[in-house]
Design an enzyme around this catalytic site. Structure first.
Site, short mmCIF file in Angstrom:
data_model
loop_
_atom_site.label_atom_id
_atom_site.label_comp_id
_atom_site.label_asym_id
_atom_site.label_seq_id
_atom_site.Cartn_x
_atom_site.Cartn_y
_atom_site.Cartn_z
N HIS A 84 -16.34 117.37 13.72
CA HIS A 84 -17.76 117.19 14.05
C HIS A 84 -18.61 116.89 12.82
O HIS A 84 -19.77 116.50 12.96
CB HIS A 84 -18.32 118.43 14.75
N ASP A 118 -8.65 116.73 20.36
CA ASP A 118 -9.41 117.96 20.60
C ASP A 118 -10.23 117.80 21.89
O ASP A 118 -10.61 116.68 22.24
CB ASP A 118 -10.34 118.21 19.40
N HIS A 140 -13.25 118.41 22.35
CA HIS A 140 -14.59 117.92 22.05
C HIS A 140 -14.55 116.59 21.30
O HIS A 140 -13.67 116.39 20.46
CB HIS A 140 -15.34 118.96 21.21
N ASP A 182 -7.69 123.03 22.28
CA ASP A 182 -8.66 123.62 23.20
C ASP A 182 -8.68 122.89 24.55
O ASP A 182 -9.52 123.19 25.41
CB ASP A 182 -10.07 123.72 22.58
C1 OKP Z 1 -15.48 122.63 17.86
B1 OKP Z 1 -14.15 121.89 17.99
C2 OKP Z 1 -22.71 126.59 20.28
C3 OKP Z 1 -22.55 125.29 21.02
C4 OKP Z 1 -21.16 125.08 21.55
C5 OKP Z 1 -19.66 124.29 19.82
C6 OKP Z 1 -18.24 123.95 20.12
C7 OKP Z 1 -17.60 123.34 18.93
C8 OKP Z 1 -16.16 122.99 19.14
N1 OKP Z 1 -22.30 127.73 21.00
N2 OKP Z 1 -20.15 125.38 20.57
O1 OKP Z 1 -14.31 120.59 18.51
O2 OKP Z 1 -13.16 122.58 18.79
ZN ZN Z 2 -12.88 121.33 20.22
#
Ligand code: OKP
Ligand code: ZN
Length: 339
Positions: A159, A195, A197, A284
Site C-alpha cells: 500500500h 493479497d 487488498h 488474507d
Molecule cells: C493491508 B494488507 C483501518 C482500515 C482497514 C487496513 C487494511 C490493510 C491491509 N482499520 N485496515 O493489504 O493486507
Molecule cells: Zn491485505
C-alpha cells in the site's frame, strides 16, 4: 527455497488503529510472524538475515522527503511532547492544499499518510528498514542466480506509494524488489499481487512504466480497502499504458472464481514476456482471515503456488498481509512448498 527475514520486525509493536469507528489493537501484529516462522521450521526451511543496503537504495522508488519523515517521525513526535502510538487525523482531501508540507508533526503525518490505521511507534523505522532490506536481499539473491527466494517481510509494503504510507505499509518492499531486479539486468519485471487488498502503492509507483507490469487480484474497491484504487479500468498511463491490470472480485469470492482470475492474470504475465517475477504474497484471501472476505481454504494455497510456478520465472516472493490466525503459517508455507 531460501527465506530472508529479520527479527527486527518485532520492534514494530504496540500499534493501534481506527477500525470501523473504534480504536483497537492493530490486526497487523508480531504474532503473525511467529505463526509463519513455526510453519517454516516444521517444513525445515531455515531463515537467513538480510544484507545491509544504504538508505540510498530506498530512493529508487520513494521520495527522499518521505523517507526522512518516516525515519524521524517518532523523534519529532517525542520532541512535540507526545508519547504512545502516532496516528494522523487530518488529510489533504479535495479542496485542500497539497503543495505545502506542514512543519508540525500532526500536519506532516496527515500529509504523508492516507489512513488512520497505520501507526508509528518507537521501533517502527528499524522494522520498516529491515523489512525493505529483506526484499532487496531476496531480489539480489535471485539476480545472483537463485531460482526463487522468499522475503518474510513485516511490516508489509504494497500500500506504500512513492511518498505515502497506509494500510499497515510504510516502504514498498515488493516495488523495491522489482526495481532491484530491473537494476540488476532483468529487462521486464512483472509484479503479481495476490493479497486480498489492492496493491495501490505498487500500482502507483509503476503506473507510467512499461518495464514493470503490475497485475493484481483483490476484493473490489467498491466495498473493500483501500477503496480508492484497484478498479478494472485502471490500465496504466503514458508509456505505462496497458502495463497495469486489475482483477477486482466481490467479497465472498471462493476458489472457483479466484482460480479463473489467477489463470487470466498468469496469462497476462506470460504474454508480457517477463524475465522475472515479484509476488506480493498476501494470504488474507483465507476464509478465516479476520479483516477480509474471500473464501479460500488452506488446500487452495498450494494450488496458487503451483500455478505461479508454472510461469517458470526467476521469482521473488514477498510477504504482504494475512492476519493473526494460526493457519497463515500453513497457508504461506503451502504456497512456497508447492512453488
Ligand atoms: C493491508 B494488507 C483501518 C482500515 C482497514 C487496513 C487494511 C490493510 C491491509 N482499520 N485496515 O493489504 O493486507
Ligand atoms: Zn491485505
Amino acid at each position: 527455497m531460501r527465506v530472508i527475514h529479520s527479527p527486527l520486525h518485532a520492534r514494530h509493536d504496540g500499534g493501534i488503529e481506527l477500525h470501523r469507528g473504534e480504536l483497537v489493537p492493530s490486526f497487523e501484529m508480531p504474532a503473525r510472524i511467529a505463526y509463519i516462522l513455526s510453519a517454516l521450521e516444521r517444513a525445515r526451511m531455515p531463515v537467513e538475515a538480510p544484507r545491509d543496503f544504504p538508505l540510498q537504495a530506498l530512493l529508487s522508488v520513494h521520495d527522499a522527503g518521505f523517507v526522512d519523515f518516516l525515519r524521524n517521525a517518532y523523534a519529532q513526535w517525542r520532541v512535540a511532547g507526545m508519547s504512545g502510538s502516532m496516528l494522523p487525523s487530518g488529510f489533504p482531501a479535495r479542496g485542500l492544499r497539497r503543495d505545502r508540507i506542514p512543519a508540525g508533526i500532526n500536519g506532516m503525518m496527515g500529509y504523508y499518510a492516507f489512513d488512520a490505521g497505520t501507526p508509528i511507534v518507537e521501533g517502527t523505522w528499524d522494522a520498516v528498514l529491515a523489512s525493505a532490506q529483506s526484499a532487496l536481499t531476496a531480489a539480489a539473491v535471485v539476480a545472483e542466480g537463485e531460482r526463487s527466494t522468499f522475503a518474510l517481510c513485516r511490516p508489509p509494503g504494497h500500500h506504500a506509494g512513492h511518498s505515502t504510507y497506509g494500510g499497515y505499509c510504510y516502504l514498498n518492499n515488493a516495488a523495491l524488489a522489482a526495481q532491484e531486479l530491473r537494476d540488476r539486468g532483468f529487462a521486464r519485471v512483472a509484479v503479481l499481487d495476490v493479497d486480498y487488498h489492492h496493491g495501490n502503492g505498487t500500482q502507483e509507483i509503476f503506473y507510467a512504466r512499461e518495464d514493470v507490469l503490475f497485475v493484481s487480484i483483490h476484493g473490489t474497491p467498491d466495498t473493500e480497502y483501500p477503496y480508492f484504487l484497484g478498479y478494472g479500468d485502471e490500465r496504466g498511463i503514458d508509456a505505462g499504458e496497458g502495463f497495469t491490470r486489475n482483477f477486482p472480485l466481490p467479497a465472498g469470492t471462493g476458489w472457483d472464481d479466484y482460480r479463473v482470475a489467477l489463470a487470466e492474470a498468469l496469462e497476462d504475465i506470460g504474454r508480457y514476456g517477463a524475465d522475472a517475477l515479484v509476488v506480493s504474497l498476501g494470504v488474507d484471501t483465507f476464509e478465516g482471515d479476520p479483516i477480509s472476505a474471500f473464501k479460500l481454504g488452506s488446500r487452495h494455497f498450494p494450488q496458487i503456488g503451483a500455478m505461479i510456478a508454472g510461469l517458470r520465472l526467476p521469482t521473488v516472493l514477498v510477504q504482504e498481509g494475512g492476519y493473526a490466525v494460526e493457519e497463515i503459517g500453513e497457508n504461506v508455507v503451502g504456497v512456497l512448498a508447492a512453488f
